[in-house]
Design a protein around this motif. Structure first.
Motif, short mmCIF file in Angstrom:
data_model
loop_
_atom_site.label_atom_id
_atom_site.label_comp_id
_atom_site.label_asym_id
_atom_site.label_seq_id
_atom_site.Cartn_x
_atom_site.Cartn_y
_atom_site.Cartn_z
N GLY A 102 0.81 -1.20 0.00
CA GLY A 102 0.00 0.00 0.00
C GLY A 102 0.84 1.26 0.00
N PRO A 103 0.19 2.42 -0.10
CA PRO A 103 0.92 3.69 -0.09
C PRO A 103 1.77 3.84 1.16
CG PRO A 103 -1.39 4.02 -0.70
CD PRO A 103 -1.26 2.60 -0.24
N ALA A 104 2.94 4.41 1.01
CA ALA A 104 3.88 4.50 2.13
C ALA A 104 3.43 5.49 3.18
CB ALA A 104 5.27 4.89 1.60
N ARG A 105 2.70 6.50 2.80
CA ARG A 105 2.40 7.58 3.75
C ARG A 105 1.25 7.28 4.70
NH1 ARG A 105 0.98 8.71 -1.36
NH2 ARG A 105 -1.15 9.40 -1.81
N TYR A 106 0.41 6.31 4.35
CA TYR A 106 -0.70 5.97 5.24
C TYR A 106 -1.22 4.58 4.86
CZ TYR A 106 -3.40 7.36 1.15
OH TYR A 106 -3.89 7.46 -0.12
N PRO A 107 -1.79 3.83 5.84
CA PRO A 107 -2.36 2.52 5.49
C PRO A 107 -3.66 2.70 4.72
CG PRO A 107 -2.73 3.00 7.81
CD PRO A 107 -1.83 4.10 7.29
N LEU A 108 -3.81 1.98 3.64
CA LEU A 108 -5.01 2.11 2.83
C LEU A 108 -6.23 1.58 3.56
CD1 LEU A 108 -5.85 3.04 -0.02
CD2 LEU A 108 -5.54 0.66 -0.77
N LEU A 109 -6.08 0.47 4.28
CA LEU A 109 -7.18 -0.16 5.00
C LEU A 109 -6.73 -0.54 6.40
CD1 LEU A 109 -8.36 -2.65 2.22
CD2 LEU A 109 -9.57 -0.57 2.91
N SER A 110 -7.67 -0.56 7.35
CA SER A 110 -7.36 -1.05 8.69
C SER A 110 -8.12 -2.33 9.02
CB SER A 110 -7.69 0.02 9.74
OG SER A 110 -9.07 0.36 9.71
#
Length: 381
Positions: free
Chosen positions: A226-234
Motif C-alpha cells: 500500500g501507499p507508504a504515507r498511510y495505510p489504505l485499510l485497517s
C-alpha cells in the motif's frame, strides 16, 4: 511417545506444537516446510464471513476454532518468545451494487441465525470506518469477531521451533507391520519409526495410506504494497461484486493480500484471467489499490473435500489422518490440531466435532456424489 508427522504446513506444525505441549516427542517430514497451501493463504479468521447455506456443523467448527485462537497465539508466544501477526481488527462485508444487496441481506440473516456477530451498516457508516471504500458502495455489514492472522508468521515461528526435527525429504511410503503403520520411508530411503504416525500432508497421497476423497481447489492470490504515507485499510474487506466474492486483507506492514479465485481446472500456474477479475472487483470496492505496487502473485491448491469439512480420524492403531481442510485450514488449525492430538493420545474429545470430521462419513459412496453447499453469492446467480 514419539509421533511422526508427514506434512509441515500450518496443520502439521500446529499439530506438532499441540503434541509437544502434551509431552510428546515429534518428528516432521516435509521437503518444503510451509510452502504449500499455507504459503498462499490470506489468514482470515472469519466464521461469520465464511457462512454458507447448508453447512451448520462446519459453522460450529469454525466458530469453536476462532474462540481458541487468542490462547493458541498466546501459547506460541509463551514457548517461542515470538508473537504471530494476529490482528483482531474486524471485517467489513461490502455489497458493491444494489443487486448485490440481496446476497448481503441473506448473509446477515444466516449469520444472525447461527449466533454470529453481524451488524448492518449504511454505506456512509462503512466509509467512515474505512475512508478508502468507494463512494458508491450499496451496503455493508460489520463482523466484529472476524479477525485475521498472517499464516506465514505462524509457519515461520513454528518452523524455527521444530527446525532440528524437520526431515526435508518427501515421504514415499508408509510401512505397516501386522496391519499397523509403524514407519515412514523417505525419498532418500531413510526409515523413520514412530509410536504414532500422523498424515497431514494436504493433497499429498503417500503410498500405503488409504485413498481419500480429496480434490485440488486452486486459488490465485496477489500481495500488494500500500501507499507508504498511510495505510489504505485497517480492516479486512470482503466484497460481493456482481455476485462474485473478493477480499482484501491488510497486514501490519502496510501490505494487502488480495484474493482469491477458486478453480478446479488442474492448472497449478497463476491464471491471468482470474487475476484480472480479482483486481477489477477489488478496484470497484477500494479504488486506491491502483496506487499500490505488486509484491507477489502466487497460486496454490487447497485440499478440498465433498462437504468442505476436514478429514480427521484414525486409520489403524498407529495411523491418524488430518487433512482436507479446504479453504479453512488456517482458521481450523487450533481445533484441528487439538482433535488430532486427542486421537493420537486416546484422549476424550468433543464427540459432535469428532463425528463431523470423521473420514468414514463418506464410506459407501463416491466422493463426487456430494458437492459443497452453494455460497450465498451462488444462490443468487
Amino acid at each position: 511417545m514419539h509421533v511422526v508427522i508427514i506434512g509441515a504446513g500450518i496443520i502439521g506444525l500446529a499439530t506438532a506444537f499441540e503434541l509437544q505441549s502434551r509431552g510428546c516427542e515429534v518428528t516432521l517430514i516435509d521437503p518444503t516446510s510451509g510452502q504449500g497451501a499455507s504459503r498462499a493463504a490470506a489468514g482470515m479468521l472469519a466464521p461469520a464471513g465464511e457462512t454458507t447455506w447448508g453447512q451448520g456443523i462446519l459453522h460450529e467448527l469454525l466458530g469453536a476454532s476462532n474462540e481458541l485462537y487468542p490462547d493458541f497465539v498466546r501459547r506460541i508466544e509463551d514457548v517461542t518468545g515470538r508473537r504471530p501477526d494476529y490482528l483482531q481488527n474486524s471485517t467489513l462485508v461490502i455489497a458493491a451494487e444494489p443487486a448485490d444487496r440481496d446476497a448481503l441481506h441473506d448473509l446477515v440473516e444466516l449469520q444472525n441465525s447461527l449466533g454470529f456477530s453481524a451488524e448492518t451498516l449504511l454505506p456512509s457508516a462503512a466509509r467512515r470506518l474505512e475512508p478508502a471504500l468507494a463512494s458508491n458502495i450499496a451496503g455493508a455489514v460489520l463482523c466484529k469477531d472476524d479477525h485475521q492472522i498472517d499464516p506465514r508468521s505462524v509457519t515461520g515461528i513454528l518452523g524455527e521451533l521444530f527446525a532440528d526435527r524437520i526431515i526435508a525429504e518427501a515421504a514415499t511410503e508408509l510401512i505397516s507391520v501386522n496391519g499397523a503403520t509403524r514407519a515412514v520411508r523417505t525419498s532418500s530411503g531413510r526409515i523413520v519409526e514412530g509410536d504414532q504416525i500422523v498424515l497431514a500432508a494436504g493433497l499429498g497421497q503417500v503410498p500405503g495410506a488409504p485413498k481419500l476423497p480429496l480434490r485440488p481447489v486452486y486459488g490465485d492470490i496477489l500481495r500488494m504494497q500500500g501507499p507508504a504515507r498511510y495505510p489504505l485499510l485497517s480492516r479486512t474487506i470482503r466484497g460481493i461484486v456482481h455476485r462474485e466474492a473478493v477480499y482484501l486483507v491488510p497486514r501490519k506492514d502496510g501490505s494487502i493480500v488480495l484474493g482469491a479465485s477458486s478453480r478446479e481446472d488442474g492448472n497449478s500456474q497463476v491464471n491471468i484471467g482470474h487475476l484480472h477479475k480479482l483486481l477489477d472487483n477489488a478496484r470497484r470496492l477500494v479504488p486506491g489499490i491502483v496506487d499500490c505496487s505488486l509484491n507477489e502473485v502466487i497460486a496454490r491448491a487447497r485440499p478440498g473435500t465433498p462437504d468442505d469439512r476436514p478429514l480427521i480420524g484414525r486409520v489403524d492403531e498407529s495411523l491418524v489422518i488430518s487433512t482436507g481442510y479446504s479453504r479453512h485450514g488456517v482458521l481450523l488449525s487450533p481445533l484441528g490440531s487439538a482433535l488430532t492430538a486427542d486421537l493420537v493420545l486416546g484422549a476424550a474429545a468433543n464427540q459432535d466435532h469428532a463425528a463431523a470430521v470423521d473420514p468414514n462419513r463418506f464410506a459407501g459412496r463416491q466422493a463426487n456424489e456430494e458437492t459443497p453447499a452453494p455460497t450465498i453469492m451462488e444462490m443468487h446467480r
